[in-house]
Design a protein around this motif. Structure first.
Motif, mmCIF file in Angstrom:
data_model
loop_
_atom_site.group_PDB
_atom_site.id
_atom_site.type_symbol
_atom_site.label_atom_id
_atom_site.label_comp_id
_atom_site.label_asym_id
_atom_site.label_seq_id
_atom_site.Cartn_x
_atom_site.Cartn_y
_atom_site.Cartn_z
ATOM 1 N N GLY A 62 58.343 -26.474 45.977
ATOM 2 C CA GLY A 62 58.136 -26.309 47.408
ATOM 3 C C GLY A 62 57.063 -27.210 47.995
ATOM 4 N N LEU A 91 54.458 -24.971 51.132
ATOM 5 C CA LEU A 91 54.189 -23.596 50.725
ATOM 6 C C LEU A 91 52.841 -23.107 51.236
ATOM 7 C CD1 LEU A 91 55.322 -23.886 46.987
ATOM 8 C CD2 LEU A 91 56.603 -22.813 48.845
ATOM 9 N N PHE A 118 49.571 -20.511 48.028
ATOM 10 C CA PHE A 118 50.623 -19.664 47.460
ATOM 11 C C PHE A 118 50.247 -19.034 46.130
ATOM 12 C CE2 PHE A 118 52.499 -22.383 44.128
ATOM 13 C CZ PHE A 118 52.103 -23.659 44.511
ATOM 14 N N ASP A 156 49.915 -17.822 52.106
ATOM 15 C CA ASP A 156 51.038 -18.086 53.018
ATOM 16 C C ASP A 156 52.357 -17.696 52.376
ATOM 17 O OD1 ASP A 156 49.806 -19.609 55.324
ATOM 18 O OD2 ASP A 156 49.122 -20.852 53.662
ATOM 19 N N THR A 157 52.462 -17.928 51.076
ATOM 20 C CA THR A 157 53.760 -17.813 50.403
ATOM 21 C C THR A 157 53.597 -17.175 49.031
ATOM 22 O OG1 THR A 157 54.257 -19.972 51.400
ATOM 23 C CG2 THR A 157 55.847 -19.145 49.802
ATOM 24 N N VAL A 174 55.814 -17.283 45.559
ATOM 25 C CA VAL A 174 56.948 -17.961 44.932
ATOM 26 C C VAL A 174 57.349 -17.177 43.680
ATOM 27 C CG1 VAL A 174 57.785 -20.097 43.903
ATOM 28 C CG2 VAL A 174 56.091 -20.192 45.744
ATOM 29 N N GLN A 178 60.159 -8.841 49.803
ATOM 30 C CA GLN A 178 59.775 -9.309 51.134
ATOM 31 C C GLN A 178 59.615 -8.125 52.104
ATOM 32 O OE1 GLN A 178 59.781 -13.053 52.633
ATOM 33 N NE2 GLN A 178 58.300 -11.614 53.494
ATOM 34 N N PRO A 225 53.262 -12.614 53.938
ATOM 35 C CA PRO A 225 53.581 -13.850 53.233
ATOM 36 C C PRO A 225 55.090 -13.972 53.019
ATOM 37 C CG PRO A 225 52.301 -12.356 51.821
ATOM 38 C CD PRO A 225 52.342 -11.751 53.182
ATOM 39 N N GLU A 226 55.566 -15.189 53.104
ATOM 40 C CA GLU A 226 56.980 -15.486 52.889
ATOM 41 C C GLU A 226 57.255 -15.446 51.382
ATOM 42 O OE1 GLU A 226 58.986 -16.332 55.402
ATOM 43 O OE2 GLU A 226 60.734 -17.089 54.309
ATOM 44 N N THR A 241 59.602 -16.663 48.443
ATOM 45 C CA THR A 241 60.649 -17.627 48.110
ATOM 46 C C THR A 241 60.911 -17.608 46.610
ATOM 47 O OG1 THR A 241 59.141 -19.461 47.669
ATOM 48 C CG2 THR A 241 59.818 -19.163 49.943
#
Lengths: 390, 390
Positions: free
Chosen positions: B198, B202, B205, B318-319, B321, B338, B353-354, B356
Motif C-alpha cells: 500500500g 496507508l 499503519f 490511519d490504516t 493492514v 472494520q 482506521p481503514e 485493508t
C-alpha cells in the motif's frame, strides 16, 4: 538564522544556568560579538537578564552572568476537567508562581457556563501573575477529550462533542494571550511528568491519567507520541471485558467503565458524585481494609493491569507511570499491576516495564499546560520578538 | 561528507529513475564536477551504471543516463517461520529476482536442524543470484519472535528462547555476507507493505501479521515504531479474554489463542498441524459456508476486532493492514473488523482506521527482509565502499 541562534542561546542558558557571555560563546560555538548582540535582544524582550555575577573557573573576578529572567515572561496553564477547574502560572525558570484548583461537577453544566467560570479562574491567575511582576505571554488549556485542531471532537465524561472549542475559549476568555493552545489532559500530564516528575530517567513511558475518565500520554524518546490524528493514548477505551456493558465511546467493556473514578466509587458502595469527599471516604475505607472498598480497588487494578498488558505489548515502554487517581490509589494497585505485567510479559521480554506512581498530584495536566507554554517560549524566542514588533 | 553525498545521489537516482549527470547536479545542488566524481565511485562499486541513454526536456540529443544497476549488488532476505522457511533476492531496483518457500513444521525441531535447512535454502538463493550475475551484498533474517540485539529472547511458537541467534546463524550459514541482519517478521512484513504494498497512501499503519503466531509491525511517519527494547507490536499477546486460558507468553486470554492459525483450525474442527492442506480445507469449507468453519473464523475476527480496538485507541493509526493468514481470510473478516472499529471509536474520533488486506501474501516478511538490505545499500553506499577497501 537569527531566530535559530536566539533559541540556541536561550536553550543553553535555560539548561545550564547562569553563564558569562564568554562561556556562552564557548558552548554554542557562536562568536562573542554574535552572543553579545543576541543576548541584548533576549534581554530586551525580557527572556534573560544580565545583571548578576557568576564565578567560572578556579580564579579571577566573577563575570557578568546571563540568566533566565524569572520575573519576566510567564506561561499560564488552564484545565477543564470533569470535576474541577485549575490554573497554574510558571515563570521562565519553570517555577510555580501561582496555582489554583476549584472543584466543580462539570458534567451537568452547559459549556458556556463552565467556560465562564474558567474565565474567572484565568482572571485570578493573570492578576496574581501581574502582581508578581510577571507578564503571561501564552496560555494552554488542558481538556479531558479528543481534540482535532480547533475542534473538541468529544469529551464523553463532560457530555461535550463537536464543539468549536478554540473559538469558544476566545469568546469566553478574551483576556488570554492568543492563540490559546489546546491539548488533551493526559498528554499534558505526561509532559509534566517528563519536565517536573520522573524526567529522563523514565525512558519511554506511558503516563496513565486516572480521573473520572482514563487517558494516557505516551512519551517516546522525550516527545509525545500523538498518533495520526492526535488521539493516541485513549487507554480508557481499551476493551478489558469484551462482553461488558456498552460505553459512552461506542465500544464495549472499556477500562474506564471498571477503573474510572465513578466506577470504583460505585463498586465500593459509595456515592458516585466523585466529590473530593467521596474520594476521601474511599481512602479511609481502604486504610480500614473494608472489603467493599478493597475489592472495588482490586477489581479496578486488575482491569488496569489487563489494559496495560495490552499497552506494554504494543508499545514496549520502559516505564508506566500511574497518575492522578491512580497515584492516590498506588499503595493498593501498584504492586498488583506490576505483578500482572511481570507475569504476562515474563516469557516475551527480559524485563516488564517498571510501574511507578507520579508524585505530581491531581493537577499534573495544568502544570504540563503551563510548562508547554514555557517550552514554546524557550524553543522559539523569535516568536515573542515578532509578536512585539508586530 | 563524501558518504553523505554518495547517499544523496544514489537516493535521487533510485527515487527518480535514470538521469543525466547535469540533471543530477540540478536536483542535488552539487556541482557537476562533484556529481561526475561521485557517480564514478558509485559505478565503480557497482551501484549505478552510466551506459544508457535518456531524453530530458523537449529537444536535443539524448544524454548519458545514470541509472541504478539492476545487475549488480543484491539483497538476500531469509525467513524462519513456524511452518515454513523462505528466501528472496532483490536487485537494487527492488525487483524480485528469486523467491523460494519451503513448508516445514519447525515446531518440533531443534534449532540447529532448522538452521541447517535454512542454510540449504540460502545456498540455493545465493546460487540463483550468482547465475543471474547478481552479487548478494547483505542478508537479513526474519524471525517469529522477540529479538534483543544478537539474542532471540523468545519465539514461543517455535519453542525457542534465549538463543544467541546471531552467532548460530553465523555458524550455520557461513556463506552469508556479514553481518547478517535480524528482525522480527511482523516488522519486516510491515516494511514490505510500506515498500511493495500500500505504501505511503496507508499513512500511519498497523500491519497485522497472522501466521501460527500473531504479531504487528507499527509504521509511524514512514518508519517502524520499535518501542524501548525493540519489541513493540506484540499484538498476538494483547488480552482479548482476561478470563481465558494461560498462554505460552505467561499471560492469559491472548489474541493468538483465539485468532492464531492453530486456534482457528482447531475451532473449525480441522487438523491443527497448520499444513497448507489444512488451510486449503478451511478455505473450501468457508466457501461452502460450513457452520463450524464460519463460526471459527467469525470468532477469530471478533477477537481480532477487540485487540485492534485497543490498538487503535492507543496508537491512532490511519490504516490497519491485514496480512498473512488474515489477508487470506479477509473476505470473511475484513468487514466485521472494520464495523467493530467503527462502532467502538464512533464517538471518539471522526473516522475509524481503514481496514485493508495486504496483497503481498504469506512471504511478506522475507520480501521486507530483502528490501531492508536494499534500503541499507541505497541509504549507506559508503559502507559498501568501505567494505571493498577493507
Amino acid at each position: 538564522m537569527r531566530d535559530r541562534n536566539l533559541a540556541l542561546l536561550l536553550g543553553e542558558i535555560a539548561r545550564r544556568g547562569p553563564m558569562t557571555r564568554a562561556r556562552l560563546a564557548e558552548v554554542t560555538g557562536l562568536t562573542k560579538t554574535t552572543v553579545s548582540t543576541l543576548v541584548a535582544v533576549l534581554a530586551d524582550i525580557g527572556l534573560v537578564r544580565a545583571d548578576g555575577r557568576v564565578h567560572e573557573g578556579e580564579r579571577g573576578r566573577p563575570g557578568v552572568a546571563v540568566a533566565i529572567n524569572r520575573d519576566g515572561p510567564a506561561g499560564l496553564g488552564l484545565e477543564v476537567n470533569v470535576d474541577y477547574l485549575a490554573a497554574c502560572v510558571l515563570d521562565l525558570g519553570r517555577r510555580v508562581r501561582y496555582r489554583d484548583l476549584v472543584h466543580a461537577d462539570n458534567r451537568s453544566r452547559p459549556v458556556e457556563e463552565v467556560l465562564a467560570e474558567l474565565g474567572a479562574v484565568a482572571e485570578r491567575a493573570l492578576n496574581a501573575a501581574r502582581q508578581q511582576g510577571l507578564a503571561v505571554k501564552g496560555a494552554m488549556v488542558a481538556l479531558p477529550g479528543v481534540l482535532d485542531h480547533r475542534l473538541l471532537r468529544t469529551a464523553p465524561n463532560l457530555g461535550w462533542s463537536d464543539l468549536p472549542i478554540a473559538d469558544l475559549l476566545d469568546a469566553h476568555l478574551p483576556a488570554l494571550p492568543r492563540p490559546t493552545g489546546l491539548d488533551n489532559e493526559a498528554n499534558l500530564a505526561a509532559l509534566a511528568e517528563l519536565w517536573f516528575g520522573g524526567g529522563a530517567a523514565l525512558g519511554d513511558f506511558v503516563y496513565v491519567s486516572g480521573e473520572i475518565g482514563i487517558g494516557a500520554g505516551i512519551v517516546v524518546s522525550g516527545r509525545l507520541f500523538r498518533g495520526a490524528h492526535g488521539s493516541a493514548g485513549e487507554l480508557g477505551h481499551v476493551p478489558v471485558d469484551p462482553a461488558g456493558p456498552a460505553c459512552s465511546c461506542g465500544g464495549r467493556g472499556c477500562l474506564e467503565q471498571v477503573a474510572g473514578q465513578s466506577a470504583i466509587l460505585r463498586s465500593a458502595g459509595l456515592s458516585q458524585d466523585s466529590s473530593p469527599e467521596a474520594l476521601r471516604l474511599l481512602l479511609r475505607r481502604l486504610e480500614e481494609r473494608r472489603p467493599a472498598a478493597t475489592e472495588a480497588v482490586s477489581r479496578a487494578g486488575a482491569a488496569l493491569g489487563v489494559a496495560l498488558i495490552g499497552a506494554a505489548n504494543l508499545l514496549d515502554p520502559d516505564t508506566i507511570v500511574l497518575g492522578g487517581l491512580f497515584s492516590t490509589l498506588a499503595p493498593w494497585i501498584r504492586r498488583p499491576v506490576q505483578a500482572a505485567l511481570g507475569t504476562a510479559s515474563g516469557r516475551l521480554r527480559a524485563t516488564a516495564p517498571e510501574v511507578t506512581a507520579s508524585a505530581l498530584g491531581e493537577d499534573a495536566a495544568v502544570l504540563g499546560a503551563a510548562g508547554a507554554v514555557i517550552e514554546r517560549l524557550i524553543t522559539d524566542p523569535g516568536a515573542l520578538l515578532a509578536a512585539r514588533i508586530a
